[in-house]
Design a protein around this motif. Structure first.
Motif, PDB file in Angstrom:
ATOM      1  N   GLY A  93     -84.557 102.191 -43.893  1.00 26.98           N
ATOM      2  CA  GLY A  93     -83.972 102.659 -45.492  1.00 26.98           C
ATOM      3  C   GLY A  93     -82.402 102.522 -45.821  1.00 26.98           C
ATOM      4  N   ARG A  94     -82.393 101.540 -45.137  1.00 17.40           N
ATOM      5  CA  ARG A  94     -80.760 101.163 -45.590  1.00 17.40           C
ATOM      6  C   ARG A  94     -80.326  99.589 -46.517  1.00 17.40           C
ATOM      7  N   ALA A 134     -69.266 101.984 -49.905  1.00 14.97           N
ATOM      8  CA  ALA A 134     -70.546 101.250 -48.649  1.00 14.97           C
ATOM      9  C   ALA A 134     -71.168 101.511 -49.602  1.00 14.97           C
ATOM     10  N   GLN A 135     -72.052 101.988 -49.892  1.00 10.35           N
ATOM     11  CA  GLN A 135     -73.042 101.234 -50.550  1.00 10.35           C
ATOM     12  C   GLN A 135     -73.385 100.001 -51.474  1.00 10.35           C
ATOM     13  N   VAL A 138     -85.600  91.012 -47.855  1.00 13.63           N
ATOM     14  CA  VAL A 138     -85.219  91.477 -49.043  1.00 13.63           C
ATOM     15  C   VAL A 138     -84.381  91.097 -49.119  1.00 13.63           C
ATOM     16  N   ASP A 139     -84.591  91.010 -50.376  1.00 14.91           N
ATOM     17  CA  ASP A 139     -83.503  89.828 -51.048  1.00 14.91           C
ATOM     18  C   ASP A 139     -83.532  88.631 -50.876  1.00 14.91           C
ATOM     19  N   GLY A 152     -75.769  95.641 -51.181  1.00 13.42           N
ATOM     20  CA  GLY A 152     -76.887  97.040 -51.158  1.00 13.42           C
ATOM     21  C   GLY A 152     -77.223  97.939 -50.223  1.00 13.42           C
ATOM     22  N   ASP A 153     -76.620  99.433 -50.326  1.00 14.01           N
ATOM     23  CA  ASP A 153     -77.138 100.208 -48.488  1.00 14.01           C
ATOM     24  C   ASP A 153     -76.936 101.350 -49.025  1.00 14.01           C
TER      25      ASP A 153
END
Length: 403
Positions: free
Chosen positions: A65-66, A321-322, A136-137, A312-313
């Protein structure tokens, strides 16, 4: 054909084997597919019956989920398969060929592809340069942890193995050509590893062990692998690596005990954005590896950074960090004139040469990363064990090709 089983992300910590559509020569709408890619025709593609497809640490980032991966995204970018259908524009690849699939999807026609920068192809992802299967992406190309998968630009992308029987015999080694072996090799090459080098590799997961294998192949004098996982460090020692336990503290002092000085010629980050601090009980500190490598790499040296960093985290430790903004000691790197190489490995730059090394018994990558074949239905168990720190590279066997 109508059936196809595949491994899908179902939410943080959960993967399931589900039924999905058999691939066609057109991109359909689905989880993670870029709307601009829906309806895209792929006459230049082939459909593969999957021979082997591997669980990767990059997949684990999504499964934890990161990332912003959507539910029901079909996973898998490490693919080897047998061609069962060819598109109308495919000229050289034939039904029955067994091929390795670079995890980078590239067109072979854009400026970057022509300059061998296949990790940042300009034509396969409407959002940004670069694409990959089941990620993802990355444009929404369906992943290869499945019984069947579509591969575009097949004449360009596929690495055909010269002998079918030999390929099947060495498949646990050859399946590593889709990602981790070239990625580890790229990390070592961009770090400047050559004959006589002293090398430090952060991370004893499969990519770190592939980087260590590559450093030996390139002639390094000493290869040191650092991690906190005792089983993975033990695996590194099975093929001649020195190891240091980062739960005991930062790498510099332990490197000094091995080399007499607290620095190395070359360093590789095979950890990425979920890095922890050093020392017993240390928590997540995503800039730890990059900053420590700048400290221990000799002035004028280089750092290869195949470890994944994202923009994106959702689980990042703070707002910076996100969005992938880390607190780096760039001044240290500048003062020491260090070179950095980041980003996807351009697999096609290396995969044929590494294939030849495998076929002629110059390297045993499957043994070094402790490859283990399991069924597609066992994928959830493989993900769970890998996430728990198993010193194993899990290879899925969807169609019974592997013993």
């Amino acid at each position: 054909m109508s059936g196809n089983k595949a491994v899908a992300y179902k939410g943080p910590g959960v993967v399931e084997v589900i039924d999905v559509d058999y691939p066609t020569f057109e991109l359909k709408d689905g989880p993670g597919v870029n709307p601009a890619n829906v309806g895209r025709k792929v006459p230049h593609g082939v459909i593969l019956r999957t021979v082997a497809t591997n669980i990767c640490g990059s997949d684990q980032h999504m499964v934890r989920g990161r990332t912003t991966a959507p539910t029901d995204l079909v996973l898998g970018h490490e693919i080897t398969g047998e061609v069962v259908e060819v598109g109308s524009d495919v000229e050289f690849i034939k039904v029955g060929d067994i091929c390795s699939v670079p995890f980078n999807i590239s067109c072979g026609r854009c400026r970057n592809c022509k300059e061998r920068k296949t990790g940042i192809c300009l034509n396969v992802n409407p959002d940004r340069p670069g694409s990959a299967y089941g990620y993802v992406d990355m444009g929404g190309w369906v992943g290869g942890q499945a019984e069947y998968v579509l591969v575009p630009y097949a004449d360009w992308n596929l690495l055909k193995f010269p002998d079918r029987d030999q390929a099947l015999e060495k498949m646990l080694d050859l399946t590593m050509l889709s990602d981790i072996f070239p990625t580890g090799f790229h990390g070592a090459v961009t770090a400047g590893v050559t004959v006589g080098s002293t090398v430090y590799i952060a991370g004893a997961g499969p990519v770190g062990l592939a980087a260590a294998t590559s450093a030996h192949l390139l002639g390094a004098a000493v290869v040191i692998v650092g991690d906190m996982n005792a089983d993975r460090l033990a695996q590194a020692r099975t093929f001649g690596c020195e190891t240091i336990d980062l739960s005991q503290g930062d790498p510099g002092s332990q490197i000094e005990q091995l080399l007499g000085i607290p620095e190395v010629d070359c360093a590789v980050d095979a950890v990425g954005f979920e890095a922890k601090g050093h020392g017993h009980g240390a928590g997540e500190a995503p800039a730890t590896v990059l900053n420590s490598l700048m400290d221990i790499t000799a002035a004028g040296g280089a750092m290869g950074i195949p470890g994944l960093y994202v923009t994106g985290d959702p689980g990042g430790i703070d707002a910076a960090a996100q969005k992938g903004a880390l607190s780096l000691s760039l001044g240290t790197g500048w003062a020491k004139s260090l070179s950095f190489t980041t980003g996807q490995c351009p697999v096609m730059k290396y995969n044929r040469g590494l294939m030849m090394a495998i076929l002629h018994d110059k390297v045993s990558i499957a043994k070094n990363v402790n490859a283990k074949a399991i069924s597609l239905l066992d994928a959830p168990r493989g993900y769970a064990e890998f996430d728990a720190g198993a010193a194993t590279k899990y290879v899925l066997n969807p169609n019974g090709y592997l013993n």
